[in-house]
Design an enzyme around this catalytic site. Structure first.
Site, mmCIF file in Angstrom:
data_model
loop_
_atom_site.group_PDB
_atom_site.id
_atom_site.type_symbol
_atom_site.label_atom_id
_atom_site.label_comp_id
_atom_site.label_asym_id
_atom_site.label_seq_id
_atom_site.Cartn_x
_atom_site.Cartn_y
_atom_site.Cartn_z
ATOM 1 N N LYS A 33 0.840 -1.198 0.000
ATOM 2 C CA LYS A 33 0.000 0.000 0.000
ATOM 3 C C LYS A 33 0.875 1.248 0.000
ATOM 4 O O LYS A 33 1.823 1.349 0.787
ATOM 5 C CB LYS A 33 -0.827 0.040 1.288
ATOM 6 C CG LYS A 33 -2.205 -0.576 1.174
ATOM 7 C CD LYS A 33 -2.846 -0.599 2.539
ATOM 8 C CE LYS A 33 -4.283 -0.222 2.516
ATOM 9 N NZ LYS A 33 -4.884 -0.264 3.861
HETATM 10 C C1 E4P Z 1 -8.462 0.371 4.253
HETATM 11 O O1 E4P Z 1 -7.567 -0.207 3.687
HETATM 12 C C2 E4P Z 1 -8.324 1.007 5.558
HETATM 13 O O2 E4P Z 1 -7.546 0.143 6.355
HETATM 14 C C3 E4P Z 1 -9.618 1.186 6.286
HETATM 15 O O3 E4P Z 1 -10.721 0.851 5.506
HETATM 16 C C4 E4P Z 1 -9.744 2.462 7.040
HETATM 17 O O4 E4P Z 1 -10.981 2.472 7.721
HETATM 18 P P1 E4P Z 1 -11.339 3.521 8.875
HETATM 19 O O5 E4P Z 1 -11.615 4.850 8.240
HETATM 20 O O6 E4P Z 1 -12.575 2.962 9.516
HETATM 21 O O7 E4P Z 1 -10.154 3.564 9.783
#
Ligand code: E4P
Length: 242
Positions: free
Chosen positions: A83
């Site tokens: 990522k």
């Molecule tokens: C996605 O890859 C993220 O890890 C995640 O969806 C973030 O979610 P949040 O906004 O609930 O922390």
């Protein structure tokens, strides 16, 4: 639409895998930190548990650092997707990693222009965060619709991974729009299963079943002659419907 679990918790991941419910996993530094475990063994175990992509976030601000981390991650397991954040440095790193055939999930996407650039850089996934947009009174799902239209207009192959999913309606909306993937916390995945009418219906069926005379359902009692007889019939093919 594919479903990913947004978690680094192996108990949750194993449970979701046992339901046949998930096609992959996404993690982020906050989720990994919650586990308080040695990083690489955890990552490897997650990859071995789920039969699909596992996104792991790089934690550098500069492109060279992200590229180095992406290369290391990619050697851990074939399921890994690195990522990179949607910054200029993140785009540079995405372009380089994509050239090296390392899959990148461009994360922290909050606008259609950002999603366009992620696709041009060669992202494998783009992760628009719908919940965090909703939190600031901006409609998260409108962004998913925009990205879907833009990617279709120009036939980009980057997959739309709806992230920051907070409730089942986000999942339904993502599927209606035709997003490729929605990633969600375990609590949301559980909420997708539950329906009060299912619970009420099951209770009623099981209560009615109890009304059957004991001898009519003796075949269910473990260790009884009736059970062994029924099993014997089934195994020998005599229990088949005519
Ligand atoms: C996605 O890859 C993220 O890890 C995640 O969806 C973030 O979610 P949040 O906004 O609930 O922390």
């Amino acid at each position: 639409m594919k479903i990913f679990l947004d978690s680094a918790n192996l108990t949750e991941i194993r449970e979701a895998v046992s339901w046949g419910a998930i096609d992959g996993v996404t993690t982020n530094p906050s989720l990994v930190a919650k586990e308080q475990r040695d990083f690489f063994p955890l990552l490897r175990e997650i990859c071995e548990t789920v039969n699909g992509p596992v996104s792991m976030e790089t934690t550098c601000r500069d492109a060279d650092g992200m590229v180095d981390e992406g290369r290391v991650f990619s050697k851990i397991h074939p399921h890994i997707v690195a990522k990179c954040p949607l910054t200029k440095e993140g785009l540079k790193a995405t372009r380089q990693l994509a050239k090296e055939q390392i899959r990148v999930n461009v994360t922290l996407c909050f606008s259609a222009t950002q999603a366009l650039l992620a696709a041009k850089a060669g992202a494998y996934f783009v992760s628009p965060f719908v919940g965090r947009l909703d939190d600031i009174s901006s409609e998260g799902m409108a962004l998913i619709q925009d990205i879907k239209t833009i990617y279709a207009n120009y036939r980009f192959s980057t997959q739309i991974l709806v992230a920051s999913v907070r409730h089942p309606l986000h999942v339904v909306d993502a599927a209606r729009i035709g997003a490729d993937i929605a990633t969600m916390p375990f609590a949301v995945l559980e909420a997708l299963v539950k329906h009060p009418l299912t619970d009420i219906g099951l209770e009623r069926f099981l209560k009615d079943w109890e009304k059957l005379p004991a001898e009519a359902k003796a075949w269910k009692s473990p260790g009884t002659a009736a059970k062994s007889a029924v099993q014997g019939d089934i195994l020998s093919g005599q229990g088949k419907r005519s």
